[in-house]
Design an enzyme around this catalytic site. Structure first.
Site, PDB file in Angstrom:
ATOM      1  N   ARG A  13     -11.852  -0.438   0.652  1.00 50.67           N
ATOM      2  CA  ARG A  13     -10.816   0.351  -0.032  1.00 50.67           C
ATOM      3  C   ARG A  13     -10.271  -0.413  -1.243  1.00 50.67           C
ATOM      4  O   ARG A  13     -10.589  -0.115  -2.385  1.00 50.67           O
ATOM      5  CB  ARG A  13      -9.693   0.693   0.968  1.00 50.67           C
ATOM      6  CG  ARG A  13      -8.749   1.787   0.488  1.00 50.67           C
ATOM      7  CD  ARG A  13      -7.667   1.351  -0.465  1.00 50.67           C
ATOM      8  NE  ARG A  13      -6.814   0.286   0.062  1.00 50.67           N
ATOM      9  CZ  ARG A  13      -5.878  -0.323  -0.644  1.00 50.67           C
ATOM     10  NH1 ARG A  13      -5.654   0.025  -1.892  1.00 50.67           N
ATOM     11  NH2 ARG A  13      -5.150  -1.301  -0.126  1.00 50.67           N
ATOM     12  N   ASP A  14      -9.493  -1.461  -0.988  1.00 48.55           N
ATOM     13  CA  ASP A  14      -8.878  -2.186  -2.107  1.00 48.55           C
ATOM     14  C   ASP A  14      -9.936  -2.833  -2.983  1.00 48.55           C
ATOM     15  O   ASP A  14      -9.789  -2.926  -4.199  1.00 48.55           O
ATOM     16  CB  ASP A  14      -7.923  -3.262  -1.558  1.00 48.55           C
ATOM     17  CG  ASP A  14      -6.711  -3.475  -2.447  1.00 48.55           C
ATOM     18  OD1 ASP A  14      -6.665  -2.881  -3.537  1.00 48.55           O
ATOM     19  OD2 ASP A  14      -5.813  -4.237  -2.049  1.00 48.55           O
ATOM     20  N   HIS A 205      -0.647  -9.388   2.463  1.00 49.46           N
ATOM     21  CA  HIS A 205      -1.688  -8.853   1.578  1.00 49.46           C
ATOM     22  C   HIS A 205      -1.511  -9.529   0.217  1.00 49.46           C
ATOM     23  O   HIS A 205      -0.533  -9.269  -0.480  1.00 49.46           O
ATOM     24  CB  HIS A 205      -1.475  -7.334   1.483  1.00 49.46           C
ATOM     25  CG  HIS A 205      -2.437  -6.600   0.606  1.00 49.46           C
ATOM     26  ND1 HIS A 205      -3.494  -5.875   1.103  1.00 49.46           N
ATOM     27  CD2 HIS A 205      -2.504  -6.454  -0.749  1.00 49.46           C
ATOM     28  CE1 HIS A 205      -4.153  -5.309   0.109  1.00 49.46           C
ATOM     29  NE2 HIS A 205      -3.569  -5.648  -1.035  1.00 49.46           N
ATOM     30  N   HIS A 207      -3.063 -10.653  -3.564  1.00 47.95           N
ATOM     31  CA  HIS A 207      -4.039 -10.641  -4.652  1.00 47.95           C
ATOM     32  C   HIS A 207      -4.020 -12.009  -5.309  1.00 47.95           C
ATOM     33  O   HIS A 207      -2.968 -12.648  -5.415  1.00 47.95           O
ATOM     34  CB  HIS A 207      -3.703  -9.522  -5.646  1.00 47.95           C
ATOM     35  CG  HIS A 207      -4.086  -8.175  -5.112  1.00 47.95           C
ATOM     36  ND1 HIS A 207      -5.296  -7.582  -5.387  1.00 47.95           N
ATOM     37  CD2 HIS A 207      -3.434  -7.332  -4.271  1.00 47.95           C
ATOM     38  CE1 HIS A 207      -5.373  -6.425  -4.748  1.00 47.95           C
ATOM     39  NE2 HIS A 207      -4.260  -6.242  -4.066  1.00 47.95           N
ATOM     40  N   CYS A 238      -5.822  -3.172  -8.580  1.00 53.06           N
ATOM     41  CA  CYS A 238      -5.032  -1.951  -8.384  1.00 53.06           C
ATOM     42  C   CYS A 238      -5.071  -1.155  -9.665  1.00 53.06           C
ATOM     43  O   CYS A 238      -4.769  -1.680 -10.730  1.00 53.06           O
ATOM     44  CB  CYS A 238      -3.592  -2.301  -8.004  1.00 53.06           C
ATOM     45  SG  CYS A 238      -2.540  -0.842  -7.930  1.00 53.06           S
ATOM     46  N   ASN A 247      -8.285  -9.192  -4.093  1.00 53.79           N
ATOM     47  CA  ASN A 247      -7.640  -9.781  -2.918  1.00 53.79           C
ATOM     48  C   ASN A 247      -8.224 -11.157  -2.651  1.00 53.79           C
ATOM     49  O   ASN A 247      -9.297 -11.495  -3.128  1.00 53.79           O
ATOM     50  CB  ASN A 247      -7.922  -8.914  -1.687  1.00 53.79           C
ATOM     51  CG  ASN A 247      -7.234  -7.579  -1.769  1.00 53.79           C
ATOM     52  OD1 ASN A 247      -7.809  -6.623  -2.232  1.00 53.79           O
ATOM     53  ND2 ASN A 247      -5.997  -7.526  -1.317  1.00 53.79           N
TER      54      ASN A 247
HETATM   55 ZN    ZN Z   1      -4.022  -4.591  -2.778  1.00 53.76          ZN
END
Ligand code: ZN
Length: 302
Positions: A13-14, A205, A207, A238, A247
């Site tokens: 996803r990310d 989470h 980055h 993002c 990430n």
């Molecule tokens: Zn993220």
């Protein structure tokens, strides 16, 4: 410190949502399967957001359907509003990931909601998931800083976490959406949030925009965070956070923790192989270091 830390694989996803390359449904499913084979047990498999805004995630339903149920694995779907939650609940998603935003400026750009509105929507999403017999968790985005308004008041983040915990999620996550945090801040905020939501666990989470990602992971683990998000190869970004890098890489976090005596349940060799496969799919080298350098040398057997 002898303990275990759970990693959530957010690569599908990310990792993919900010890439110009649209990865095929088949390759997404293959990526998820390779992560499972390497030991991942919680995976963000898709994002149920507006496909016009994030075309990389337009095949969310198809990915979940092609993947099917995976024994022992929690399939997480990211949702930003009730419409997304209804889409996710209409397919076989095990857990909804809602996003509340600490900054008004980011919330309006990312999901058309102020901080307060995003927190209310996240609480509704948690309630909807629970009433459908699924679980949900909430991530507080821009918890360490906002690309548009700059500083975010830690007291606001702590108050949000406390209020959101009351809605019944399985955990609250603190996200450094743009990669500005430093370890001292992480230690303070993880500790402060944990104090108000315990026994609910804290997930983090990060980055790695400014090369503080792994240091922040370590600070969070020492401060008591139970779960760490990571993205295979360190892929990510993002669409609504200018300049945000990927990430922290799953293989880098696994190496850091495993060699520090903290169990992750992940197989480093399989992670490296999966990351190298993903690099081939993306057609470029990926940021994570361990896939390029390899794990700890096996050495000569005397
Ligand atoms: Zn993220």
């Amino acid at each position: 410190m002898t303990r275990a830390i759970e990693l959530v694989e957010v690569g599908p996803r990310d990792g993919l949502q900010n890439e110009s390359l649209i990865v095929s449904t088949d390759d997404k499913v293959e990526l998820i399967r390779r992560c499972v084979a390497a030991g991942a047990r919680r995976i963000e498999v898709a994002s149920f957001v507006n496909p016009r805004k994030v075309p990389q995630m337009a095949d969310a339903e198809a990915v979940v359907e092609a993947l099917g149920e995976v024994e022992g694995v929690t399939r997480i779907g990211l949702v930003l509003n009730l419409r997304g939650a209804e889409r996710a609940l209409a397919c076989a998603i095990d857990q909804l990931g809602a996003v509340a935003v600490a900054s008004d400026a980011f919330g309006i750009r990312n999901q058309g909601q102020t901080s307060a509105q995003s927190a209310q929507e996240a609480a509704r999403i948690v309630a909807l998931a629970r009433s459908a017999g699924r679980t949900a968790q909430v991530t507080i985005a821009t918890a360490f800083g906002c690309p548009f308004q700059g500083a975010v008041d830690p007291a606001h983040v702590v108050a949000m976490a406390k209020a959101l915990a009351a809605s019944g999620p399985v955990e609250i996550a603190l996200a450094d959406t743009i990669g500005v945090a430093v370890p001292a801040e992480v230690t303070r905020l993880v500790g402060a949030v944990q104090a108000v939501i315990a026994p609910l666990p804290v997930r983090v989470h990060f980055h790695d925009t400014r090369n503080t990602g792994l240091a922040n992971v370590w600070a969070a683990v020492e401060a008591g965070a139970a779960t760490v998000d990571a993205s295979l190869g360190g892929l990510g970004g993002c669409p609504f956070a200018p300049g945000a890098a990927g990430n922290v890489g799953t293989e880098d976090v696994a190496y850091l923790l495993d060699r520090s005596g903290i169990a992750t349940g992940l197989d480093l060799d399989r992670l490296i192989a999966a990351s190298q496969w993903l690099s081939g799919v993306m057609g470029k080298p990926l940021p994570a270091s361990v896939s390029r350098a390899g794990g700890f040398p096996a050495g000569e057997h005397a």
